[in-house]
Design a protein around this motif. Structure first.
Motif, short mmCIF file in Angstrom:
data_model
loop_
_atom_site.label_atom_id
_atom_site.label_comp_id
_atom_site.label_asym_id
_atom_site.label_seq_id
_atom_site.Cartn_x
_atom_site.Cartn_y
_atom_site.Cartn_z
N ALA A 71 0.83 -1.21 0.00
CA ALA A 71 0.00 0.00 0.00
C ALA A 71 0.87 1.27 0.00
CB ALA A 71 -0.96 0.00 1.19
N ALA A 72 2.01 1.18 -0.65
CA ALA A 72 2.98 2.28 -0.62
C ALA A 72 2.37 3.59 -1.13
CB ALA A 72 4.21 1.90 -1.45
N TRP A 73 1.42 3.50 -2.04
CA TRP A 73 0.86 4.73 -2.64
C TRP A 73 0.04 5.52 -1.63
CZ3 TRP A 73 -4.28 6.24 -4.04
CH2 TRP A 73 -5.28 5.32 -3.70
N ARG A 74 -0.43 4.83 -0.58
CA ARG A 74 -1.20 5.55 0.44
C ARG A 74 -0.32 6.02 1.59
NH1 ARG A 74 -4.69 2.63 2.91
NH2 ARG A 74 -4.73 0.62 1.84
N LYS A 75 0.96 5.67 1.53
CA LYS A 75 1.86 6.00 2.64
C LYS A 75 2.83 7.11 2.31
CE LYS A 75 1.54 1.33 4.49
NZ LYS A 75 2.13 -0.02 4.51
N HIS A 76 2.94 7.48 1.04
CA HIS A 76 3.87 8.55 0.66
C HIS A 76 3.33 9.29 -0.57
CE1 HIS A 76 7.45 10.80 -0.16
NE2 HIS A 76 8.05 10.28 0.89
N PRO A 77 3.21 10.63 -0.48
CA PRO A 77 2.61 11.36 -1.61
C PRO A 77 3.34 11.16 -2.93
CG PRO A 77 3.45 12.87 0.09
CD PRO A 77 3.55 11.49 0.64
N ALA A 78 4.67 11.04 -2.86
CA ALA A 78 5.41 10.87 -4.13
C ALA A 78 5.09 9.52 -4.76
CB ALA A 78 6.92 11.00 -3.88
N LEU A 79 4.82 8.52 -3.92
CA LEU A 79 4.54 7.19 -4.47
C LEU A 79 3.09 7.11 -4.98
CD1 LEU A 79 6.67 5.06 -2.01
CD2 LEU A 79 7.24 5.84 -4.33
N ARG A 80 2.25 7.97 -4.43
CA ARG A 80 0.89 8.12 -5.00
C ARG A 80 1.01 8.68 -6.43
NH1 ARG A 80 -4.42 9.23 -3.17
NH2 ARG A 80 -5.53 10.34 -4.79
N GLU A 81 1.90 9.66 -6.55
CA GLU A 81 2.14 10.27 -7.87
C GLU A 81 2.64 9.21 -8.87
OE1 GLU A 81 5.15 13.52 -8.74
OE2 GLU A 81 4.17 14.23 -6.91
N LEU A 82 3.51 8.35 -8.40
CA LEU A 82 4.03 7.30 -9.30
C LEU A 82 2.93 6.31 -9.67
CD1 LEU A 82 6.14 5.74 -10.86
CD2 LEU A 82 7.06 4.86 -8.70
N ALA A 83 2.15 5.88 -8.68
CA ALA A 83 1.09 4.90 -8.95
C ALA A 83 0.06 5.45 -9.95
CB ALA A 83 0.40 4.52 -7.65
N LEU A 84 -0.16 6.78 -9.89
CA LEU A 84 -1.16 7.39 -10.78
C LEU A 84 -0.49 8.25 -11.86
CD1 LEU A 84 -3.75 8.30 -8.00
CD2 LEU A 84 -3.88 6.42 -9.64
N HIS A 85 0.76 7.94 -12.14
CA HIS A 85 1.52 8.71 -13.14
C HIS A 85 0.77 8.72 -14.48
CE1 HIS A 85 4.78 9.83 -15.85
NE2 HIS A 85 5.45 10.23 -14.79
N PRO A 86 0.58 9.91 -15.07
CA PRO A 86 -0.27 9.95 -16.28
C PRO A 86 0.25 9.10 -17.44
CG PRO A 86 0.74 12.12 -15.82
CD PRO A 86 1.02 11.23 -14.63
N VAL A 87 1.56 9.05 -17.61
CA VAL A 87 2.06 8.24 -18.75
C VAL A 87 1.92 6.75 -18.43
CG1 VAL A 87 4.04 7.71 -20.20
CG2 VAL A 87 3.63 10.07 -19.48
N VAL A 88 2.31 6.38 -17.23
CA VAL A 88 2.26 4.95 -16.86
C VAL A 88 0.82 4.43 -16.91
CG1 VAL A 88 2.73 3.28 -15.01
CG2 VAL A 88 4.34 5.16 -15.44
N THR A 89 -0.11 5.22 -16.36
CA THR A 89 -1.51 4.75 -16.31
C THR A 89 -2.15 4.75 -17.71
OG1 THR A 89 -2.21 6.98 -15.69
CG2 THR A 89 -1.92 5.40 -13.91
#
Ligand SMILES: O=C(O)CCC(=O)C(=O)O
Length: 265
Positions: A71-89
């Motif tokens: 659940a790293a995306w809920r534990k660090h704002p930068a990792l939320r950014e990575l999980a929802l990165h516009p190019v990756v998604t």
């Protein structure tokens, strides 16, 4: 917009990339993230690892394959950014061919020499979800991962094996069967190791058989993986279902904890 040979100017995968993903069940895209982005995400992952005391993938500390923080995306704002990165998604949705939600994200660390190979598996049986047809993972190295640093290894085309050669669901770990038992042809199928540079991303289908080697390189392997599931997936009780165990079996897995990933036009 960052462009690579594998993405169009609008950040979409080329036809060749789509074809390769459909045929092989995985695809390696180069230079998707900038060096600055990777540096920020790596610092966030290191911060989380230092603060969290990671969990063990393996039977015991001595038999660790990977240390992870879930659940790293809920534990660090930068990792939320990575999980929802516009190019990756955007790439994820194009490869999947339909809408997706974020299911989960892990920071994954494989230490040199002491950690074992990552077991041969596909992701399907370990997901406590029903109704999956297009679920996939984006695995993002946060350091260079040359061949000897525990890089991922895939069995091309394995996502297309027949139902009788797949273990679709694990109600409990006692039901686990090794890949060669489930799919007797597995030991005779060619494998492809995928060494990667920081900034690359590899996407794999939830049925693609994969593993990772031992890290003999001397440097720590650090990566981030996001699982993007079918947007209409439902809860099916199974292993590692604590993120969804509050739901009634058959209920949709949705809401803020499982957001739709943005499909920019
Ligand atoms: O990082 C690893 O060694 C394994 C990761 C993996 O199997 C996955 O993300 O599906």
């Amino acid at each position: 917009m960052l462009t690579t040979a594998d993405l169009t100017e609008t950040g979409r995968p080329t036809e060749e990339i789509l074809r390769r993903f459909q045929e092989q069940g995985f695809v390696h895209l180069r230079s998707v993230l900038s060096a600055d982005e990777v540096a920020g995400f790596r610092a966030a992952a290191e911060e989380l690892l230092a603060g969290e005391g990671p969990e063990i993938w393996g039977a015991s500390e001595e038999e660790t394959q990977v240390h992870y923080v879930e659940a790293a995306w809920r534990k660090h704002p930068a990792l939320r950014e990575l999980a929802l990165h516009p190019v990756v998604t955007r790439v994820a949705e194009r490869l999947a061919g339909g809408t997706l939600r974020l299911y989960g994200t892990d920071v994954l660390k494989k230490d040199p020499h002491i950690h074992l190979p990552t077991v041969v598996h596909d992701d399907e049986p370990g997901l406590p979800l029903a109704g999956l047809t297009r679920t996939l993972t984006a695995w993002v190295p946060l350091v260079d991962v040359p061949a000897d640093r525990g890089c991922l290894i895939y069995v091309p085309g394995s996502h297309r094996r027949s139902l009788e050669h797949r273990q679709v669901h694990l109600a409990g770990f006692q039901d686990y069967r090794p890949m060669e038992e489930v799919w007797p042809e597995f030991p005779f199928r060619p494998r492809v190791a995928v060494p990667m540079r920081a900034g690359d991303v590899v996407f794999h289908d939830f049925r693609t058989v994969h593993m990772a080697g031992v890290n003999t390189d001397g440097e720590r392997r650090l990566a981030f993986a996001s699982v993007y599931m079918d947007s209409d997936a439902t809860y099916r009780p199974g292993v590692q279902d604590h993120p969804v165990a509050h739901l009634t079996p058959g209920a949709p897995v949705d809401g803020d904890r499982f957001p739709l990933i943005a499909a920019a036009p």
